[in-house]
Design a protein around this motif. Sequence first.
Motif, mmCIF file in Angstrom:
data_model
loop_
_atom_site.group_PDB
_atom_site.id
_atom_site.type_symbol
_atom_site.label_atom_id
_atom_site.label_comp_id
_atom_site.label_asym_id
_atom_site.label_seq_id
_atom_site.Cartn_x
_atom_site.Cartn_y
_atom_site.Cartn_z
ATOM 1 N N PRO A 17 0.897 -1.207 -0.059
ATOM 2 C CA PRO A 17 0.044 -0.284 -0.001
ATOM 3 C C PRO A 17 0.709 1.352 -0.005
ATOM 4 O O PRO A 17 2.101 1.080 0.109
ATOM 5 C CB PRO A 17 -0.740 -0.084 1.361
ATOM 6 C CG PRO A 17 0.394 -0.690 2.282
ATOM 7 C CD PRO A 17 0.752 -1.769 1.274
ATOM 8 N N CYS A 42 -4.817 1.454 0.539
ATOM 9 C CA CYS A 42 -4.790 0.371 -0.409
ATOM 10 C C CYS A 42 -4.526 1.121 -1.861
ATOM 11 O O CYS A 42 -5.197 2.235 -2.479
ATOM 12 C CB CYS A 42 -6.191 -0.261 -0.709
ATOM 13 S SG CYS A 42 -6.399 -1.521 -1.946
ATOM 14 N N ARG A 43 -3.663 0.452 -2.758
ATOM 15 C CA ARG A 43 -3.179 0.968 -4.158
ATOM 16 C C ARG A 43 -3.474 -0.272 -5.122
ATOM 17 O O ARG A 43 -3.130 0.050 -6.195
ATOM 18 C CB ARG A 43 -1.969 1.895 -4.223
ATOM 19 C CG ARG A 43 -0.768 0.866 -3.871
ATOM 20 C CD ARG A 43 0.588 1.799 -4.095
ATOM 21 N NE ARG A 43 1.761 1.026 -4.175
ATOM 22 C CZ ARG A 43 2.282 0.665 -5.293
ATOM 23 N NH1 ARG A 43 1.817 1.095 -6.339
ATOM 24 N NH2 ARG A 43 3.355 0.072 -5.174
ATOM 25 N N CYS A 44 -3.598 -1.337 -4.519
ATOM 26 C CA CYS A 44 -4.078 -2.533 -5.455
ATOM 27 C C CYS A 44 -5.500 -2.652 -5.837
ATOM 28 O O CYS A 44 -5.837 -3.456 -6.938
ATOM 29 C CB CYS A 44 -3.591 -3.888 -4.816
ATOM 30 S SG CYS A 44 -4.788 -4.581 -3.464
ATOM 31 N N SER A 47 -8.614 -4.360 -1.474
ATOM 32 C CA SER A 47 -9.076 -4.370 -0.154
ATOM 33 C C SER A 47 -10.462 -4.349 0.071
ATOM 34 O O SER A 47 -11.320 -3.680 -0.610
ATOM 35 C CB SER A 47 -8.454 -3.050 0.635
ATOM 36 O OG SER A 47 -8.742 -3.025 2.074
ATOM 37 N N CYS A 53 -5.534 -0.580 3.411
ATOM 38 C CA CYS A 53 -5.211 -1.760 3.152
ATOM 39 C C CYS A 53 -5.505 -2.763 3.879
ATOM 40 O O CYS A 53 -5.642 -2.605 5.307
ATOM 41 C CB CYS A 53 -3.717 -1.791 3.202
ATOM 42 S SG CYS A 53 -2.912 -3.307 2.803
ATOM 43 N N ASP A 54 -5.933 -3.888 3.657
ATOM 44 C CA ASP A 54 -6.331 -5.053 4.672
ATOM 45 C C ASP A 54 -5.484 -6.336 4.205
ATOM 46 O O ASP A 54 -5.701 -7.378 4.765
ATOM 47 C CB ASP A 54 -7.875 -5.583 4.522
ATOM 48 C CG ASP A 54 -8.222 -6.244 3.061
ATOM 49 O OD1 ASP A 54 -7.338 -6.158 2.092
ATOM 50 O OD2 ASP A 54 -9.246 -6.769 2.772
ATOM 51 N N THR A 56 -4.791 -7.738 1.337
ATOM 52 C CA THR A 56 -4.937 -8.684 0.278
ATOM 53 C C THR A 56 -4.025 -8.608 -0.724
ATOM 54 O O THR A 56 -3.976 -9.324 -1.715
ATOM 55 C CB THR A 56 -6.331 -8.214 -0.324
ATOM 56 O OG1 THR A 56 -7.477 -8.294 0.927
ATOM 57 C CG2 THR A 56 -7.079 -9.016 -1.395
ATOM 58 N N HIS A 57 -3.403 -7.540 -1.094
ATOM 59 C CA HIS A 57 -2.374 -7.345 -1.869
ATOM 60 C C HIS A 57 -1.542 -8.457 -2.017
ATOM 61 O O HIS A 57 -1.015 -8.897 -3.095
ATOM 62 C CB HIS A 57 -1.599 -5.779 -1.802
ATOM 63 C CG HIS A 57 -0.767 -5.842 -0.436
ATOM 64 N ND1 HIS A 57 -1.361 -5.408 0.667
ATOM 65 C CD2 HIS A 57 0.518 -6.215 -0.226
ATOM 66 C CE1 HIS A 57 -0.441 -5.363 1.670
ATOM 67 N NE2 HIS A 57 0.572 -5.871 1.031
HETATM 68 S S1 FES Z 1 -2.722 -2.522 -1.116
HETATM 69 FE FE1 FES Z 1 -4.504 -3.121 -1.356
HETATM 70 S S2 FES Z 1 -5.102 -4.597 -0.033
HETATM 71 FE FE2 FES Z 1 -2.960 -3.837 0.445
#
Ligand code: FES
Length: 64
Positions: A17, A42-44, A47, A53-54, A56-57
């Motif tokens: 993240p 979160c940047r993916c 989440s 961010c949780d 999940t990335h």
């Molecule tokens: S960056 Fe998306 S869940 Fe961690």
Amino acid sequence: MSEVKQPVTLKVLKGAPYLVKGPFTLIHADGREETMESAHLCRCGASSNKPFCDGTHGKIGFEK
Ligand code: FES
């Protein structure tokens, strides 16, 4: 005595993240404001707890 203000920083963590360090105010989509010292955002896009961010990335193999 005047307060020394530190700038907010945003660090892009490789495959992970954004790390934001403040203090800063996060304004949610519903207008709710939250003052925070730091947050992992979160940047993916995967989440379940956006904007945070949780973890999940790691499960989806996010690499950028
Ligand atoms: S960056 Fe998306 S869940 Fe961690």
